[in-house]
Design a protein around this motif. Sequence first.
Motif, PDB file in Angstrom:
ATOM      1  N   TRP A 292       3.885 -21.424   9.374  1.00 46.18           N
ATOM      2  CA  TRP A 292       3.409 -20.156   8.830  1.00 46.18           C
ATOM      3  C   TRP A 292       2.203 -20.381   7.938  1.00 46.18           C
ATOM      4  N   VAL A 293       1.098 -19.688   8.219  1.00 47.65           N
ATOM      5  CA  VAL A 293      -0.139 -19.865   7.463  1.00 47.65           C
ATOM      6  C   VAL A 293      -0.467 -18.566   6.728  1.00 47.65           C
ATOM      7  N   GLU A 294      -0.684 -18.703   5.409  1.00 49.37           N
ATOM      8  CA  GLU A 294      -1.004 -17.544   4.588  1.00 49.37           C
ATOM      9  C   GLU A 294      -2.412 -17.046   4.936  1.00 49.37           C
ATOM     10  N   MET A 295      -2.573 -15.730   5.025  1.00 56.12           N
ATOM     11  CA  MET A 295      -3.821 -15.187   5.552  1.00 56.12           C
ATOM     12  C   MET A 295      -4.568 -14.291   4.587  1.00 56.12           C
ATOM     13  N   GLY A 296      -4.071 -14.125   3.382  1.00 56.35           N
ATOM     14  CA  GLY A 296      -4.793 -13.255   2.461  1.00 56.35           C
ATOM     15  C   GLY A 296      -3.818 -12.395   1.690  1.00 56.35           C
ATOM     16  N   GLY A 297      -4.330 -11.310   1.147  1.00 57.39           N
ATOM     17  CA  GLY A 297      -3.480 -10.462   0.329  1.00 57.39           C
ATOM     18  C   GLY A 297      -3.649  -9.007   0.698  1.00 57.39           C
ATOM     19  N   ALA A 298      -2.607  -8.230   0.402  1.00 60.67           N
ATOM     20  CA  ALA A 298      -2.662  -6.804   0.692  1.00 60.67           C
ATOM     21  C   ALA A 298      -1.720  -6.071  -0.244  1.00 60.67           C
ATOM     22  N   GLY A 299      -1.891  -4.777  -0.300  1.00 60.04           N
ATOM     23  CA  GLY A 299      -1.008  -3.972  -1.140  1.00 60.04           C
ATOM     24  C   GLY A 299      -1.479  -2.544  -1.191  1.00 60.04           C
ATOM     25  N   ILE A 300      -0.821  -1.757  -2.026  1.00 54.58           N
ATOM     26  CA  ILE A 300      -1.267  -0.385  -2.254  1.00 54.58           C
ATOM     27  C   ILE A 300      -1.937  -0.354  -3.622  1.00 54.58           C
ATOM     28  N   PHE A 301      -3.146   0.209  -3.671  1.00 58.19           N
ATOM     29  CA  PHE A 301      -3.863   0.263  -4.955  1.00 58.19           C
ATOM     30  C   PHE A 301      -2.958   0.883  -6.011  1.00 58.19           C
ATOM     31  N   ARG A 302      -2.899   0.271  -7.184  1.00 59.07           N
ATOM     32  CA  ARG A 302      -2.128   0.831  -8.298  1.00 59.07           C
ATOM     33  C   ARG A 302      -2.683   2.217  -8.637  1.00 59.07           C
ATOM     34  N   GLU A 303      -1.831   3.047  -9.193  1.00 56.73           N
ATOM     35  CA  GLU A 303      -2.308   4.362  -9.607  1.00 56.73           C
ATOM     36  C   GLU A 303      -3.347   4.203 -10.719  1.00 56.73           C
ATOM     37  N   GLU A 304      -3.234   3.135 -11.494  1.00 53.99           N
ATOM     38  CA  GLU A 304      -4.211   2.876 -12.555  1.00 53.99           C
ATOM     39  C   GLU A 304      -5.608   2.677 -11.969  1.00 53.99           C
ATOM     40  N   VAL A 305      -5.686   2.251 -10.680  1.00 57.03           N
ATOM     41  CA  VAL A 305      -6.979   2.056 -10.024  1.00 57.03           C
ATOM     42  C   VAL A 305      -7.504   3.386  -9.491  1.00 57.03           C
ATOM     43  N   THR A 306      -6.638   4.160  -8.875  1.00 54.36           N
ATOM     44  CA  THR A 306      -7.102   5.365  -8.180  1.00 54.36           C
ATOM     45  C   THR A 306      -7.236   6.575  -9.107  1.00 54.36           C
ATOM     46  N   ALA A 307      -6.352   6.693 -10.114  1.00 57.97           N
ATOM     47  CA  ALA A 307      -6.329   7.903 -10.948  1.00 57.97           C
ATOM     48  C   ALA A 307      -7.661   8.188 -11.648  1.00 57.97           C
TER      49      ALA A 307
END
Lengths: 484, 546
Positions: free
Chosen positions: A413-428
């Motif tokens: 298994w090879v790690e390929m990067g990162g992902a997620g949902i933008f925090r509300e602190e980022v979008t608000a």
Amino acid sequence: MVELTYNEKRLLNSLAGKKETDAISLASALNSTEAAVVQWAHLAADKGLVSVDRIVNKTYVPTDEGKVYWDKGLPETQIFNNFDTSIEVSKLQNHPLFKIGFGQLRKKGLVQVKDGIIFKVSGVSTQDDEKAFKSPQLSGTREKELVKRGILEEVESVTYRIAITLQGANLVAQGLDFREEVGTLTREQIISGSWKSIPLHKYQVDKLPRVVYIGKTHPYQQLIDEMRQIFLEMGFTEIHGGIVQSAFWNFDALFQPQDHPAREMQDTFYLKECIPLPNGWDRVRDMHEKGGDTSSSGWGGTWNRDKAEQCVLRTHTTSISIQHLALHKQPPVKAFCLNRVYRRETIDPTHTPEFEQLEGIVMDEGVGFRHLLGFLKEFYGRMGFEGIRFRPGYFPYTEPSVEPEVFVDGLGWVEMGGAGIFREEVTAPFNIKYPVLAWGLGVSRLAMLKLGLKDLRLLYRSDIGWIRESPVHRTGKAGSRGST
Amino acid sequence: MAIITLPFRYLEQLTKTDRTTILDRLPMIGSEVERIQDDHADVEFFPNRPDLFSVEGVARAMRGFLNIETGLPTYHVKPSGITFTIDPKLAKIRPFLGTGVIRNISLDEESILSLMGLQEALHWAVGRGRSKVAIGIHDLDSVKPPFHYIASPRTRSFIPLDFNKSMTMDEILAEHPKGRDYAKIVKDFPLFPLIVDNNDNVLSFPPIINGELTRVTERTKNILLDTTGTDQKAVNVAVNIICTAMIEAGATIESVEINSKEVPTLAPSERTVSVHECSNLLGVTLSAGKISELLKRMRFGAVPEGKDRVRVQVPCYRADIMHDWDIFEDVAIAYGYENFKAEISKTFTIGNPHQVSVLARQVRSILTGLGYLEMMPFTLTNERVMYDMMQRQRSTNALAVMLPISEDHTVVRTCILPLLMEMLQVNKHRELPQKMFSTGDIVQGIKTFQSIAAVSCHAMADFSEAYAGIDAVTSELSLKYTVKESDDPTFIEGRRGDIMIDGTKMGVFGEIHPLVLNAFEIEHPVAAFELDLRGVPGYCVPEDIL
């Protein structure tokens, strides 16, 4: 029937009836060069029609120094002939060849010296040495001595002796077709129809062709285009932006605390320049300090405006994504950016200070974590990775966060990067009302896997030989040219 | 990154299950198993979870995750009767103090190592290299309460840990290894932070070093914790993480009075979260009951309040819970990332390439059609290659990075041609002819633009080849230009031209000057050109957005 070239036929014809002939006389008989005749002879020899003997001859020829003595004689001869029976040393010393010539005369016992006077030994001469010099015999002692002195040198000359075989003679006896073969058809031959009666030269297909190098895009660019194509096909809009970003867009707008280690000079390329903050920066400040109007507590402390105005070389293209979102608040937004990012890394086989990142965002009503995993799975599936799994991860600006991994034969298994949902602190602070799925994937690691590279540096400081040998249509790892 | 050593025997004893079960599930709580040895594993945890930086903390989390013991861990604290005062003069130096008394400990080698490891990892992750938070651990029985956190003259002396002579605090900064490492945090203050007991004996010089007097050994039975810093929240969380880990190891905690307040309380904080907000974020429909059950496995206290709300008690050691979504991530982890049905969203959108990429693709198609091979050199370079070796004047327009990684990477390229000359140098042992091009970003001032450059190196390369090349490129790009004799010293005089578009120089071409060839150790003539793509009709500057 044996296929013969026109020249092979000419060669066989002139050999017929003779015992053995050397290539040079054949060349003059056939009005060609020795090299060409030898080539034709080898072709015919491959078919058993002639025999070719390569004979190596050794001879002595004068060196550059020897050529200087050619007319006036060897140095010892010139000195010897300079006086009658005796002479004072001091008088002879002025002669330019005195040192070499006199030394040789004494060595050979042709002169004697007494009280500063040189006497010739009676009845001697340098005649034998001159003979060895002018018409040298192979392996003669005097000749070898002259080679050692650098006056003569040994050269090898190769001659070829060519004879027709019985099989060749039989072929000639049957009669040869001497119409000249045509290589390249002319316009005249094609339109006049004369091609019908012309013997066309037949090429041997078992000989390797001349290698031609094509102009092409870089293997890494081909891979980048492949990834761009996948996102375009999935309905994403491509975005671009500047290499230089303010820390505000690169870090603060992404809720990266101002004391975060990644913001230090050790990890990020800072510049002396500053960029003024955009309108609405105070909402970002409030979010950092107190969490704005959300359920967040914020980072606390005092947010420093000067730190946000500093310029950096973008450490990720997420700075471009958040600016795109700030301008496009209406869902749906599906955007991607595949471009260079900069980190303060020392160069080694797996690290470079600049590398490509594939950044994607999806902002839409009704999207959630499950869909984020869906986009990642779809992308890697289209890139040819069948095994994909997800592990919890941590990134300062996403929540939840995930680390996608793909399965690679031989590596696991090879790690390929990162992902997620933008925090509300980022979008608000930018009034973005819907969840933003986001990922930043390491493209160079994928390239190393796909192109079979062990050293990342080869992507940027490329060996032209490697690019020439990398086929445009890859089948797994980069292979080598030609059929194997 | 924090890599924590987990000794199997101790881990199994605390987790109440076997190592195989633990190691199998550990990555799915958010970690990476770095290596597995006979008696221990080294595991990397994320910097937002400092509560997992000890064996005790990992065991606590895994008992929940593996359904062995779920829900909020309860921690009892009773007052110790000890007080601690804070000198107001510290307000501008290092104002915040957290403390606590840890009793009835039995420190064996594994728990001492775990405690020391935790302290170090907290210094790194929460303490930002001790500047934000620093932690001291003392043998309580060697000193006499009450304790005082004071701003002391720098000439005050005491015996620092690992030394056998008394030193002034200035001497400690200059001579003690820890003093030298951390001097930068305090050296500019007129007074230094210091912790003393009722007899004016020194416990510690935070954030630098403890006194030898209160050294913790295997015989230590009671510990006094001092945690100082510049951020009250961070100081508190560090205290909570250490105290709760010690309780997990079998100790009891007593509070200390600071400003007539008993600390620490180790009490959970509370949040009420929305069930539909959680379901929407994760893309999975969950009930209040299900969310509560999942949160308990992550060691939260959780009680459904009606259909749409869950009242959550957040353990005091969770430094990372600052927003409701942080709790939802724990719901997702307990749900299991492998159990999500991964699907792309259904909204219809149309893909749209960026104009910069479209233009780059056109440029690549033109140049490859001319037989050129693409190169992708770095954008970071240096002024020697960019200007000196090219025989060009250094530009004031080149963007310099402040702390370059090497003298080869000091500026961002303002054009591409010098990088291609370098590529010819790298490949000089390869077969000729070599025809290379590169297109991509250049930076002038702080603005990013795009450019295309090409070189052709072989025995017959000359001005005509360069001229024909750039003419083909410009006409394929529908670019109307005029040519003017150039004065660019990169090229041979009389064999060089400038591409002019509406009176502005947008490109240059010609035969590379032998001085440049010599500088790059190239032994054959080179025909070259470069074109600023801003000249292309309809060129759009990349959204320089706000």
